[in-house]
Design a protein around this motif. Structure first.
Motif, PDB file in Angstrom:
ATOM      1  N   PRO A   1      43.564 -61.384 -31.662  1.00  0.00           N
ATOM      2  CA  PRO A   1      44.766 -60.680 -31.223  1.00  0.00           C
ATOM      3  C   PRO A   1      44.588 -60.103 -29.833  1.00  0.00           C
ATOM      4  O   PRO A   1      45.532 -59.672 -29.198  1.00  0.00           O
ATOM      5  CB  PRO A   1      44.919 -59.583 -32.262  1.00  0.00           C
ATOM      6  CG  PRO A   1      43.527 -59.317 -32.711  1.00  0.00           C
ATOM      7  CD  PRO A   1      42.827 -60.663 -32.683  1.00  0.00           C
ATOM      8  N   TYR A   2      43.356 -60.115 -29.398  1.00  0.00           N
ATOM      9  CA  TYR A   2      43.084 -59.540 -28.094  1.00  0.00           C
ATOM     10  C   TYR A   2      42.990 -60.605 -27.010  1.00  0.00           C
ATOM     11  O   TYR A   2      42.343 -61.623 -27.192  1.00  0.00           O
ATOM     12  CB  TYR A   2      41.782 -58.744 -28.141  1.00  0.00           C
ATOM     13  CG  TYR A   2      41.755 -57.766 -29.273  1.00  0.00           C
ATOM     14  CD1 TYR A   2      42.461 -56.570 -29.188  1.00  0.00           C
ATOM     15  CD2 TYR A   2      41.060 -58.060 -30.443  1.00  0.00           C
ATOM     16  CE1 TYR A   2      42.462 -55.675 -30.243  1.00  0.00           C
ATOM     17  CE2 TYR A   2      41.054 -57.168 -31.513  1.00  0.00           C
ATOM     18  CZ  TYR A   2      41.754 -55.975 -31.418  1.00  0.00           C
ATOM     19  OH  TYR A   2      41.761 -55.103 -32.464  1.00  0.00           O
ATOM     20  N   PRO A   3      43.621 -60.339 -25.921  1.00  0.00           N
ATOM     21  CA  PRO A   3      43.610 -61.301 -24.822  1.00  0.00           C
ATOM     22  C   PRO A   3      42.324 -61.230 -24.017  1.00  0.00           C
ATOM     23  O   PRO A   3      41.560 -60.287 -24.133  1.00  0.00           O
ATOM     24  CB  PRO A   3      44.793 -60.861 -23.979  1.00  0.00           C
ATOM     25  CG  PRO A   3      44.809 -59.378 -24.154  1.00  0.00           C
ATOM     26  CD  PRO A   3      44.415 -59.166 -25.596  1.00  0.00           C
TER      27      PRO A   3
ATOM     28  N   GLU B   1      37.029 -59.355 -22.680  1.00  0.00           N
ATOM     29  CA  GLU B   1      37.803 -59.524 -23.893  1.00  0.00           C
ATOM     30  C   GLU B   1      37.255 -58.608 -24.958  1.00  0.00           C
ATOM     31  O   GLU B   1      36.123 -58.143 -24.879  1.00  0.00           O
ATOM     32  CB  GLU B   1      37.739 -60.976 -24.355  1.00  0.00           C
ATOM     33  CG  GLU B   1      36.345 -61.418 -24.764  1.00  0.00           C
ATOM     34  CD  GLU B   1      36.319 -62.905 -25.081  1.00  0.00           C
ATOM     35  OE1 GLU B   1      35.852 -63.653 -24.204  1.00  0.00           O
ATOM     36  OE2 GLU B   1      36.755 -63.289 -26.167  1.00  0.00           O
TER      37      GLU B   1
ATOM     38  N   GLN C   1      45.181 -63.912 -17.428  1.00  0.00           N
ATOM     39  CA  GLN C   1      44.976 -63.381 -18.765  1.00  0.00           C
ATOM     40  C   GLN C   1      45.422 -64.447 -19.739  1.00  0.00           C
ATOM     41  O   GLN C   1      46.451 -65.074 -19.552  1.00  0.00           O
ATOM     42  CB  GLN C   1      45.800 -62.107 -18.963  1.00  0.00           C
ATOM     43  CG  GLN C   1      45.723 -61.560 -20.370  1.00  0.00           C
ATOM     44  CD  GLN C   1      46.366 -60.193 -20.488  1.00  0.00           C
ATOM     45  OE1 GLN C   1      46.020 -59.271 -19.774  1.00  0.00           O
ATOM     46  NE2 GLN C   1      47.318 -60.068 -21.400  1.00  0.00           N
ATOM     47  N   LYS C   2      44.635 -64.643 -20.710  1.00  0.00           N
ATOM     48  CA  LYS C   2      44.976 -65.658 -21.702  1.00  0.00           C
ATOM     49  C   LYS C   2      44.740 -65.116 -23.089  1.00  0.00           C
ATOM     50  O   LYS C   2      43.868 -64.304 -23.329  1.00  0.00           O
ATOM     51  CB  LYS C   2      44.087 -66.888 -21.521  1.00  0.00           C
ATOM     52  CG  LYS C   2      44.382 -67.663 -20.262  1.00  0.00           C
ATOM     53  CD  LYS C   2      45.666 -68.451 -20.372  1.00  0.00           C
ATOM     54  CE  LYS C   2      45.461 -69.735 -21.161  1.00  0.00           C
ATOM     55  NZ  LYS C   2      46.614 -70.616 -21.129  1.00  0.00           N
ATOM     56  N   ALA C   3      45.518 -65.609 -23.966  1.00  0.00           N
ATOM     57  CA  ALA C   3      45.337 -65.216 -25.356  1.00  0.00           C
ATOM     58  C   ALA C   3      44.078 -65.918 -25.841  1.00  0.00           C
ATOM     59  O   ALA C   3      43.796 -67.047 -25.470  1.00  0.00           O
ATOM     60  CB  ALA C   3      46.539 -65.651 -26.171  1.00  0.00           C
TER      61      ALA C   3
END
Length: 328
Positions: free
Chosen positions: A201-203, A221, A194-196
DNA sequence: CGTTTTTGACCGGCGC
DNA sequence: GCGCCGGTCAAAAACG
């Protein structure tokens, strides 16, 4: 970068009513490296509206499946008539509540690193980024989906051959208007990262098909432009069929023809067709891995999913609708 | 106890 | 060469 998003087609949304007023429709956009050459030239300003404006008659779901002989079979399976230029995909009720917009990006088998997708990422992100277009929530989330890159099997490729460029896998992205992030699609997935997401604001979550040796991955995403939209990007092709073990058994919804080995396990580029097999989650709506009964669904036969045509996307997408919030 | 998720580290590509 | 970035790894934690 624009070309990354060319060949986008708009399709009729389908609606899948569930949960009372709930429904989930979607449109499908496909693109391929060469099969289609319409240039949508989506830019940062692209919007669903733009998509809808694509000149060439938008492809229909079944049309996208072209190149296969299963068209009719598929169409039939979906209860669609392949002649309609805009096919309703499904719905049980009326009320276009939620919509899924899709974008396809087929980069299969190209030896040439053609377009440096990676470079697109940052720039496109920025392009879309920063603004707060609250009104204009139809920015073009697809871009977000496509923006990121291609580099699919990085390490794997490395171990095999280092000089070799990671080869691109067929990718297919679509947007779903849903409060549920991970949509059930009949396959089993294991999250591996999981990455930003930049400017969001959503990963972004990364999943891999749990079936052994299956190379398929998918990213999920949420569009920060329109948080109600979930962007799912599939990459690769399943080398197996939909597990028949999931709740509700999605596979059971598919017609034999859809599940037939000939459908995808053997020849050539079957990107869209293959990936479409994953689409049934649209009907089979529910939160993936959800234990909540709220999302449990009664499967609706495709025959009942026939839908009338709907207008422009921008007329649909904004339509308010909310699934109860829920995370997986 | 087997499987999945979480999450920081790590890696390769790319632009400067 | 360096730093940023997207994507992946993998150990530990959580889950069932």
């Amino acid at each position: 970068m624009a070309e990354e998003y060319r060949d986008l087609y708009c399709h009729q949304p389908f609606y899948n009513d569930r949960y009372g007023s709930g429904s989930n429709g979607f449109t499908f956009s496909g693109s391929s490296s060469s099969a289609y050459t319409q240039d949508a030239s989506l830019t940062a300003n692209s919007s669903f509206h733009n998509l809808q404006m694509l000149d060439p008659p938008y492809m229909t779901f079944t049309e996208i499946l072209q190149g296969s002989n299963d068209n009719n079979a598929l169409a039939g399976a979906f209860g669609l008539s392949r002649t309609s230029s805009s096919e309703a995909f499904s719905r049980v009720k009326d009320e276009p509540k939620s919509v899924v917009v899709g974008a396809g990006d087929y980069v299969g088998g190209s030896e040439t690193p053609a377009t440096p997708n990676s470079s697109i990422s940052s720039s496109s992100t920025e392009a879309v980024g920063n603004e707060d277009s609250s009104k204009n929530q139809k920015e073009n989330p697809m871009k977000e989906a496509m923006e990121d890159g291609e580099d699919a099997s990085k390490k794997e490729t490395i171990t095999k051959k280092k000089g070799e460029k990671k080869q691109k896998q067929p990718r297919f992205a679509f947007m779903t208007k849903s409060e549920v992030d991970h949509l059930e699609d009949g396959y089993r997935w294991r999250k591996y990262g999981q990455k930003a997401v930049k400017n969001s604001p959503y990963p972004r979550s990364y999943y891999r098909c749990t079936t052994q040796k299956c190379p398929v991955k998918k990213r999920i995403e949420r569009s920060y432009q329109d948080p109600s939209i979930v962007i799912t990007t599939y990459e690769g092709q399943h080398n197996h069929h939909v597990p028949a073990t999931l709740r509700g058994n999605v596979a059971g919804m598919l017609s034999p023809s859809m599940l037939a080995p000939s459908l995808s396990l053997q020849d050539g580029p079957m990107f869209p067709r293959e990936l479409l097999l994953q689409i049934p989650h649209m009907y089979n709506y529910g939160a993936a891995g959800s234990t909540s009964n709220v999302y449990q669904q009664n499967f609706t036969p495709f025959e009942q999913l026939q839908l009338p045509d709907y207008g422009l996307l921008h007329d649909i997408i904004p339509s308010a609708f909310h699934f109860p919030k829920q995370e997986n």
